[in-house]
Design an enzyme around this catalytic site. Structure first.
Site, PDB file in Angstrom:
ATOM      1  N   VAL A  29     -76.299 -63.783  -6.420  1.00  0.00           N
ATOM      2  CA  VAL A  29     -74.993 -64.346  -5.996  1.00  0.00           C
ATOM      3  C   VAL A  29     -74.974 -64.617  -4.497  1.00  0.00           C
ATOM      4  O   VAL A  29     -74.018 -65.198  -3.984  1.00  0.00           O
ATOM      5  CB  VAL A  29     -73.820 -63.390  -6.339  1.00  0.00           C
ATOM      6  CG1 VAL A  29     -73.562 -63.352  -7.831  1.00  0.00           C
ATOM      7  CG2 VAL A  29     -74.067 -62.000  -5.791  1.00  0.00           C
ATOM      8  N   ARG A  31     -77.517 -65.198  -0.713  1.00  0.00           N
ATOM      9  CA  ARG A  31     -78.832 -65.286  -0.062  1.00  0.00           C
ATOM     10  C   ARG A  31     -78.571 -65.549   1.406  1.00  0.00           C
ATOM     11  O   ARG A  31     -77.685 -66.333   1.737  1.00  0.00           O
ATOM     12  CB  ARG A  31     -79.591 -66.463  -0.680  1.00  0.00           C
ATOM     13  CG  ARG A  31     -81.079 -66.482  -0.406  1.00  0.00           C
ATOM     14  CD  ARG A  31     -81.725 -67.631  -1.153  1.00  0.00           C
ATOM     15  NE  ARG A  31     -81.107 -68.880  -0.809  1.00  0.00           N
ATOM     16  CZ  ARG A  31     -81.293 -69.505   0.350  1.00  0.00           C
ATOM     17  NH1 ARG A  31     -82.074 -68.961   1.251  1.00  0.00           N
ATOM     18  NH2 ARG A  31     -80.699 -70.641   0.604  1.00  0.00           N
ATOM     19  N   GLY A  32     -79.280 -64.856   2.271  1.00  0.00           N
ATOM     20  CA  GLY A  32     -79.038 -65.135   3.692  1.00  0.00           C
ATOM     21  C   GLY A  32     -80.110 -64.482   4.532  1.00  0.00           C
ATOM     22  O   GLY A  32     -81.099 -63.985   3.981  1.00  0.00           O
ATOM     23  N   TYR A  34     -80.056 -61.782   5.991  1.00  0.00           N
ATOM     24  CA  TYR A  34     -80.151 -60.338   5.756  1.00  0.00           C
ATOM     25  C   TYR A  34     -80.946 -60.015   4.515  1.00  0.00           C
ATOM     26  O   TYR A  34     -81.385 -58.901   4.316  1.00  0.00           O
ATOM     27  CB  TYR A  34     -78.745 -59.758   5.570  1.00  0.00           C
ATOM     28  CG  TYR A  34     -78.093 -59.327   6.859  1.00  0.00           C
ATOM     29  CD1 TYR A  34     -77.000 -58.495   6.844  1.00  0.00           C
ATOM     30  CD2 TYR A  34     -78.571 -59.750   8.096  1.00  0.00           C
ATOM     31  CE1 TYR A  34     -76.391 -58.091   8.019  1.00  0.00           C
ATOM     32  CE2 TYR A  34     -77.975 -59.350   9.272  1.00  0.00           C
ATOM     33  CZ  TYR A  34     -76.882 -58.522   9.237  1.00  0.00           C
ATOM     34  OH  TYR A  34     -76.286 -58.115  10.397  1.00  0.00           O
ATOM     35  N   GLY A  35     -81.094 -61.010   3.640  1.00  0.00           N
ATOM     36  CA  GLY A  35     -81.773 -60.736   2.369  1.00  0.00           C
ATOM     37  C   GLY A  35     -81.024 -61.437   1.257  1.00  0.00           C
ATOM     38  O   GLY A  35     -80.398 -62.471   1.484  1.00  0.00           O
ATOM     39  N   ASP A 155     -67.639 -58.312  13.643  1.00  0.00           N
ATOM     40  CA  ASP A 155     -67.656 -59.653  13.041  1.00  0.00           C
ATOM     41  C   ASP A 155     -66.660 -59.745  11.893  1.00  0.00           C
ATOM     42  O   ASP A 155     -66.974 -60.199  10.796  1.00  0.00           O
ATOM     43  CB  ASP A 155     -69.071 -60.015  12.564  1.00  0.00           C
ATOM     44  CG  ASP A 155     -69.172 -61.489  12.171  1.00  0.00           C
ATOM     45  OD1 ASP A 155     -70.044 -61.845  11.359  1.00  0.00           O
ATOM     46  OD2 ASP A 155     -68.319 -62.279  12.644  1.00  0.00           O
TER      47      ASP A 155
END
Ligand SMILES: Cc1ccc(-n2nc(C(C)(C)C)cc2NC(=O)NCCCN2CCOCC2)cc1
Length: 411
Positions: A29, A31-32, A34-35, A155
């Protein structure tokens, strides 16, 4: 090897593997950088009733700096309004690190976009009268807990405010998370009008940060919470500012973002913000804005009453203007904000922000790696412009003003 080989083999045979414990094939769901995050169910159906889990596979291998920070931080923290780390899996063969969380189906970024789209189609979505108050109360409770443990978020923005879904035992509870800079939740192909959260936005950054303040503070988190409160009320980012083509500027000074803040809030006078002249970028401010006379007639009250009919005497507006004090020293602490009259008045904040209303938002889409691969010519084209625009895909995007939820449309 410092350990006896037989003993190592025995340990390895006993160690529970994440792929044995959870089903996550095709259930990505997010993805980025960070993983990636999967929505999973435990294979042993026994505890399947306990709702879904989120498995985060940390980018890279071995104990990277960010993996250590996330694990060290999360394992110490335990609060109903902060995402909770259930388990850590270390795959020894691949040196992969997996983090297990309770899964949160919703987040404020998708929820607010849903309401904004519904408004565009004049199809109102009914929400409990205490919806904003309940969400605000739980964000402040979670941030009060983090701040009292000397954890700053740094953030806060709608995408990082998760809300548990209908299948969770904690239905409608806010969970503060940090999904990292890149898009962790793949949004259905968002129309170009909705700015993608992947582009780093300055919309929630406190003015002192834009003027070169060197350290994050608790007050910087409270400013962001003020921005989120305004967005919950109006379904629009309060300090919306067009996204730079490529944010190469490493300078914290962002003239356009400051211009937007002043055109809503007015320009801070010496009386409003005594320490303003001591900020590193004060010289740039004077050069770009002079004495700010051109913003003399603007104020938050004027903005909120003219554009959204909000009464400047309401306790809702009073709390909002306290959170959005230009001078960070004048912003309330999370505890002081929680003690504001706004939360004592009817309707009181609820533990389930949806109360007994049906939850109108769709579930998160699963990402199929093909649609998201990097060599997609359309994607390369957009990527080359340095913007993370929604990729114009082969699928025909029907107007989203149909009754059903904004989903990925297949032609
Ligand atoms: C390097 C690093 C990265 C993130 C964190 N971090 N920090 C936090 C706070 C809110 C306690 C400050 C939470 C996380 N991690 C996180 O939210 N992880 C994502 C959780 C994924 N969701 C779980 C619930 O279901 C949807 C996905 C710390 C350090």
């Amino acid at each position: 090897a410092w350990m006896d080989a037989d003993f190592r083999r025995q340990l390895s045979a006993q160690r529970e593997r994440v792929e044995d414990a959870f089903e996550f094939e095709g259930r990505k769901v997010g993805r980025g950088s960070y993983g990636q995050v999967f929505k999973t169910k435990p294979r042993s159906c026994a505890d399947a009733s306990a709702g879904d889990y989120a498995l985060k596979q940390i980018e890279g291998s071995g104990l990277s700096m960010s993996a250590c920070r996330e694990i060290a931080l999360l394992r110490e923290l335990k609060h109903p309004n902060v995402i909770s780390l259930k388990q850590v899996y270390l795959a020894h063969e691949t040196r992969q690190i997996w983090l297990l969380f309770d899964y949160a189906e919703h987040d404020l970024w998708r929820m607010i976009n849903f309401h904004a789209s519904a408004k565009k189609c004049n199809s109102q979505v009914s929400l409990p009268p205490n919806f904003t108050k309940s969400i605000m109360h739980q964000i402040l409770c979670g941030i009060h807990y983090l701040h009292s443990n000397w954890v700053l978020h740094r953030d806060l923005k709608p995408a990082n405010i998760l809300v548990m879904g209908a299948t969770s035992p904690e239905r409608g509870r806010v969970k503060i998370a940090d999904l990292g800079l890149a898009r962790l939740f793949h949004q259905p192909l968002t129309p170009l009008t909705e700015i993608d959260p992947v582009v780093v936005t300055f919309w929630y950054r406190a003015p002192e940060l834009l003027l070169g303040a060197r350290h994050y503070t608790k007050a910087i988190d409270l400013w962001a919470i003020g921005c989120i409160m305004a967005e919950l009320i109006t379904d629009k980012p309060l300090f919306y500012c067009k996204q730079e083509e490529d944010i190469k500027t490493s300078s914290p000074y962002n003239r356009d973002q400051l211009e937007r803040i002043f055109s809503v809030m007015g320009f801070p006078s010496q009386q409003d913000w005594r320490d303003l002249p001591h900020l590193p970028k004060y010289g740039d401010l004077v050069r770009n804005f002079g004495t700010g006379q051109q913003y003399a007639r603007f104020s938050l009250g004027r903005h909120m009453s003219r554009s959204f009919g909000m009464s400047e005497t309401s306790s809702e507006f009073r709390l909002l203007s306290r959170l959005l004090a230009m001078d960070p020293l004048r912003r309330p602490s999370a505890r002081e904000a929680l003690e504001d009259r706004y939360f004592l008045e009817e309707p009181r904040p609820a533990a389930d922000v949806f109360n007994d209303f049906d939850i109108p938002y769709g579930k998160r889409d699963f990402i199929s790696d093909s649609s998201d691969n990097k060599d997609d010519p359309a994607r390369l084209h957009f990527a080359s412009r340095g913007r993370h625009l929604a990729v114009a895909s082969q699928q025909q995007q029907r107007p989203i003003c149909s009754q059903q939820l904004p989903h990925r449309f297949d032609s």
